[in-house]
Write a protein that holds these residues in place. Structure first.
Motif, PDB file in Angstrom:
ATOM      1  N   PHE A 134       7.322 -13.624  -0.816  1.00  0.00           N
ATOM      2  CA  PHE A 134       6.049 -14.257  -0.484  1.00  0.00           C
ATOM      3  C   PHE A 134       5.321 -14.681  -1.752  1.00  0.00           C
ATOM      4  CE2 PHE A 134       6.287 -11.887   3.562  1.00  0.00           C
ATOM      5  CZ  PHE A 134       5.785 -12.834   4.449  1.00  0.00           C
ATOM      6  N   SER A 135       4.527 -15.743  -1.635  1.00  0.00           N
ATOM      7  CA  SER A 135       3.546 -16.041  -2.675  1.00  0.00           C
ATOM      8  C   SER A 135       2.444 -14.990  -2.580  1.00  0.00           C
ATOM      9  CB  SER A 135       2.971 -17.441  -2.487  1.00  0.00           C
ATOM     10  OG  SER A 135       2.293 -17.543  -1.242  1.00  0.00           O
ATOM     11  N   PRO A 136       1.704 -14.761  -3.662  1.00  0.00           N
ATOM     12  CA  PRO A 136       0.662 -13.717  -3.623  1.00  0.00           C
ATOM     13  C   PRO A 136      -0.383 -13.921  -2.534  1.00  0.00           C
ATOM     14  CG  PRO A 136       1.127 -14.356  -5.882  1.00  0.00           C
ATOM     15  CD  PRO A 136       1.869 -15.325  -5.014  1.00  0.00           C
ATOM     16  N   ASP A 137      -0.716 -15.180  -2.219  1.00  0.00           N
ATOM     17  CA  ASP A 137      -1.711 -15.422  -1.178  1.00  0.00           C
ATOM     18  C   ASP A 137      -1.121 -15.406   0.223  1.00  0.00           C
ATOM     19  OD1 ASP A 137      -0.364 -17.841  -1.021  1.00  0.00           O
ATOM     20  OD2 ASP A 137      -2.028 -19.042  -1.795  1.00  0.00           O
ATOM     21  N   GLY A 138       0.191 -15.222   0.334  1.00  0.00           N
ATOM     22  CA  GLY A 138       0.847 -15.129   1.633  1.00  0.00           C
ATOM     23  C   GLY A 138       1.040 -16.448   2.340  1.00  0.00           C
ATOM     24  N   LYS A 139       0.663 -17.555   1.706  1.00  0.00           N
ATOM     25  CA  LYS A 139       0.751 -18.857   2.369  1.00  0.00           C
ATOM     26  C   LYS A 139       2.137 -19.489   2.271  1.00  0.00           C
ATOM     27  CE  LYS A 139      -4.143 -20.027   1.810  1.00  0.00           C
ATOM     28  NZ  LYS A 139      -5.097 -21.012   1.235  1.00  0.00           N
ATOM     29  N   HIS A 140       2.915 -19.059   1.294  1.00  0.00           N
ATOM     30  CA  HIS A 140       4.223 -19.663   1.083  1.00  0.00           C
ATOM     31  C   HIS A 140       5.306 -18.594   0.979  1.00  0.00           C
ATOM     32  CE1 HIS A 140       1.564 -22.893  -0.833  1.00  0.00           C
ATOM     33  NE2 HIS A 140       1.973 -23.355   0.339  1.00  0.00           N
TER      34      HIS A 140
ATOM     35  N   ASP B  72       0.805  -1.217   0.000  1.00  0.00           N
ATOM     36  CA  ASP B  72       0.000   0.000   0.000  1.00  0.00           C
ATOM     37  C   ASP B  72       0.841   1.271   0.000  1.00  0.00           C
ATOM     38  OD1 ASP B  72       0.940   0.280   2.610  1.00  0.00           O
ATOM     39  OD2 ASP B  72      -0.996  -0.091   3.563  1.00  0.00           O
ATOM     40  N   GLY B  73       2.162   1.118   0.019  1.00  0.00           N
ATOM     41  CA  GLY B  73       3.057   2.257  -0.070  1.00  0.00           C
ATOM     42  C   GLY B  73       3.217   3.062   1.195  1.00  0.00           C
ATOM     43  N   ARG B  74       2.587   2.645   2.282  1.00  0.00           N
ATOM     44  CA  ARG B  74       2.614   3.439   3.510  1.00  0.00           C
ATOM     45  C   ARG B  74       3.828   3.150   4.386  1.00  0.00           C
ATOM     46  NH1 ARG B  74      -3.026   2.789   6.403  1.00  0.00           N
ATOM     47  NH2 ARG B  74      -2.011   4.296   7.800  1.00  0.00           N
TER      48      ARG B  74
ATOM     49  N   ILE C  26      21.244 -13.364  13.742  1.00  0.00           N
ATOM     50  CA  ILE C  26      22.556 -13.232  14.394  1.00  0.00           C
ATOM     51  C   ILE C  26      23.634 -12.832  13.404  1.00  0.00           C
ATOM     52  CG2 ILE C  26      21.956 -14.817  16.255  1.00  0.00           C
ATOM     53  CD1 ILE C  26      23.545 -16.993  14.793  1.00  0.00           C
ATOM     54  N   SER C  27      23.221 -12.447  12.203  1.00  0.00           N
ATOM     55  CA  SER C  27      24.157 -11.941  11.210  1.00  0.00           C
ATOM     56  C   SER C  27      23.405 -10.998  10.280  1.00  0.00           C
ATOM     57  CB  SER C  27      24.801 -13.097  10.434  1.00  0.00           C
ATOM     58  OG  SER C  27      25.898 -12.634   9.660  1.00  0.00           O
ATOM     59  N   SER C  28      24.094 -10.434   9.307  1.00  0.00           N
ATOM     60  CA  SER C  28      23.524  -9.425   8.420  1.00  0.00           C
ATOM     61  C   SER C  28      22.255  -9.909   7.722  1.00  0.00           C
ATOM     62  CB  SER C  28      24.559  -9.037   7.358  1.00  0.00           C
ATOM     63  OG  SER C  28      25.729  -8.547   7.954  1.00  0.00           O
ATOM     64  N   VAL C  29      21.310  -8.983   7.553  1.00  0.00           N
ATOM     65  CA  VAL C  29      20.049  -9.264   6.868  1.00  0.00           C
ATOM     66  C   VAL C  29      20.184  -8.803   5.419  1.00  0.00           C
ATOM     67  CG1 VAL C  29      17.576  -8.825   6.809  1.00  0.00           C
ATOM     68  CG2 VAL C  29      18.759  -9.001   9.015  1.00  0.00           C
ATOM     69  N   TRP C  30      20.059  -9.757   4.489  1.00  0.00           N
ATOM     70  CA  TRP C  30      20.330  -9.492   3.075  1.00  0.00           C
ATOM     71  C   TRP C  30      19.079  -9.291   2.230  1.00  0.00           C
ATOM     72  CZ3 TRP C  30      24.865  -8.578   0.537  1.00  0.00           C
ATOM     73  CH2 TRP C  30      26.026  -8.723   1.296  1.00  0.00           C
ATOM     74  N   SER C  31      17.926  -9.708   2.721  1.00  0.00           N
ATOM     75  CA  SER C  31      16.721  -9.573   1.912  1.00  0.00           C
ATOM     76  C   SER C  31      15.501  -9.453   2.811  1.00  0.00           C
ATOM     77  CB  SER C  31      16.569 -10.788   0.989  1.00  0.00           C
ATOM     78  OG  SER C  31      15.453 -10.653   0.141  1.00  0.00           O
ATOM     79  N   VAL C  32      14.564  -8.572   2.425  1.00  0.00           N
ATOM     80  CA  VAL C  32      13.310  -8.402   3.151  1.00  0.00           C
ATOM     81  C   VAL C  32      12.177  -8.250   2.155  1.00  0.00           C
ATOM     82  CG1 VAL C  32      14.296  -7.370   5.238  1.00  0.00           C
ATOM     83  CG2 VAL C  32      13.657  -5.898   3.299  1.00  0.00           C
ATOM     84  N   ALA C  33      10.968  -8.618   2.576  1.00  0.00           N
ATOM     85  CA  ALA C  33       9.789  -8.438   1.723  1.00  0.00           C
ATOM     86  C   ALA C  33       8.538  -8.403   2.585  1.00  0.00           C
ATOM     87  CB  ALA C  33       9.683  -9.574   0.712  1.00  0.00           C
ATOM     88  N   PHE C  34       7.552  -7.618   2.156  1.00  0.00           N
ATOM     89  CA  PHE C  34       6.225  -7.617   2.763  1.00  0.00           C
ATOM     90  C   PHE C  34       5.343  -8.635   2.055  1.00  0.00           C
ATOM     91  CE2 PHE C  34       6.988  -3.317   4.500  1.00  0.00           C
ATOM     92  CZ  PHE C  34       6.260  -3.363   5.681  1.00  0.00           C
ATOM     93  N   SER C  35       4.404  -9.222   2.795  1.00  0.00           N
ATOM     94  CA  SER C  35       3.355 -10.005   2.157  1.00  0.00           C
ATOM     95  C   SER C  35       2.421  -9.039   1.430  1.00  0.00           C
ATOM     96  CB  SER C  35       2.577 -10.810   3.198  1.00  0.00           C
ATOM     97  OG  SER C  35       1.998  -9.954   4.175  1.00  0.00           O
ATOM     98  N   LEU C  36       1.659  -9.575   0.477  1.00  0.00           N
ATOM     99  CA  LEU C  36       0.812  -8.718  -0.348  1.00  0.00           C
ATOM    100  C   LEU C  36      -0.243  -7.987   0.476  1.00  0.00           C
ATOM    101  CD1 LEU C  36       0.525  -7.956  -3.337  1.00  0.00           C
ATOM    102  CD2 LEU C  36      -1.148  -9.793  -3.582  1.00  0.00           C
ATOM    103  N   ASP C  37      -0.698  -8.601   1.582  1.00  0.00           N
ATOM    104  CA  ASP C  37      -1.688  -7.934   2.428  1.00  0.00           C
ATOM    105  C   ASP C  37      -1.050  -7.006   3.456  1.00  0.00           C
ATOM    106  OD1 ASP C  37      -0.634  -9.669   4.330  1.00  0.00           O
ATOM    107  OD2 ASP C  37      -2.452 -10.885   4.517  1.00  0.00           O
TER     108      ASP C  37
END
Length: 224
Positions: free
Chosen positions: A117-123, A33-35, A66-77
Motif C-alpha cells: 500500500f501507499s502510506p495514505d492507502g489510496k494506491h 498497530d501490532g495487534r 484460485i491459486s496460492s497467495v504469495w504476498s499480503v500487506a495491511f494498509s497503514l490505518d
C-alpha cells in the motif's frame, strides 16, 4: 502450515504456534498497530490472526483467489488488506468484515509476487513474474497509468517510501530500481551490486536509504 510469533528481546517463542491453514504459509505481515497478523498460503486463502491471544479472529478465511497467495500487506490505518496471488490477480479486503472491497485487480500476465500500500492507502503497487510493476487505485481497483517497465526478470519485492513519492522494486535480474510514484518514470540508473537473486527490498523510515537482501547478503544503499 504454522505461524510462530517471537519475542525480539529474548528470541523466545510467544505462546503456541498459530494453526489453521491446510497448506504451506507463504507470506505474513503485521498490522501497523501490532495487534493482528495476516497470512497467505498455498491453500488459496488469506487469514487474519490476533497477535495478542494467539488465535484466529472471528472471521472465516478470506476466499477469492484460485491459486496460492504469495504476498499480503495491511494498509497503514489497518482497515484494509491487499493480497497478490499465483492466479495473476491482486485483491483488496476489508480487514474488519473480510469482504472484498473491489473486484480483483487484473492486468498482470503472470503471478503477482509482491504487493504494498501507499502510506495514505489510496494506491496499491504490485510486482509480478511478468517483470512489470503496476499501480492500482485502491478505491476503484482500476489500474493507474501504464505498467512500469525496465526489469528483465520477475519482480519479487515492492515498497512505497513513507512520503509516498517513490516506489522501490527488486528483481531476479539482480537490480533494484527506483520509480517516481506519480509519473511512473524511473529515477536514476538501476542499483546493482548483488550477484544473486533478491529476496526483499525496503525503504528506511526517512526515505534516504534502501535496504536489500539477496542470497544471504544484506546491503544498505543510498537513495538516488
Amino acid at each position: 502450515m504454522t505461524i510462530r510469533l517471537w519475542d525480539t528481546q529474548t528470541g523466545g517463542q510467544v505462546d503456541n504456534p498459530l494453526q489453521g491453514h491446510i497448506s504451506s504459509v507463504l507470506t505474513v505481515a503485521f498490522c501497523p498497530d501490532g495487534r493482528h497478523i495476516v497470512s497467505g498460503t498455498g491453500d488459496k486463502t488469506v487469514q487474519i490472526w490476533d497477535a495478542q491471544i494467539g488465535g484466529q479472529v472471528a472471521l472465516n478465511p478470506l476466499q477469492g483467489h484460485i491459486s496460492s497467495v504469495w504476498s499480503v500487506a495491511f494498509s497503514l490505518d489497518g482497515r484494509h488488506i491487499v493480497s497478490g496471488s499465483w492466479d495473476k490477480t491482486t485483491q483488496l479486503w476489508d480487514a474488519q468484515t473480510g469482504d472484498q472491497v473491489v473486484n480483483p485487480m487484473q492486468g498482470h500476465t503472470s503471478s503477482v509476487l509482491s504487493v504494498a500500500f501507499s502510506p495514505d492507502g489510496k494506491h496499491i503497487v504490485s510486482g509480478s513474474w511478468d517483470s512489470t510493476i503496476r499501480i492500482w487505485d485502491a478505491q476503484t481497483g482500476g489500474q493507474l497509468g501504464s505498467p512500469l517497465q525496465g526489469h528483465t526478470s520477475p519482480v519479487n519485492s515492492v515498497a512505497f517510501s513513507l512520503d509516498g513519492r517513490h516506489i522501490v522494486t527488486s528483481s531476479w535480474d539482480k537490480t533494484i530500481r527506483l520509480w517516481d510514484a506519480q509519473t511512473g518514470g524511473q529515477v536514476g540508473n538501476p542499483l546493482q551490486g548483488h550477484t544473486f537473486l533478491f529476496s526483499s527490498v525496503a525503504f528506511s523510515p526517512d526515505g534516504r536509504h534502501i535496504l536489500s537482501g539477496s542470497g544471504g547478503i544484506i546491503r544498505k544503499l543510498g537513495k538516488r
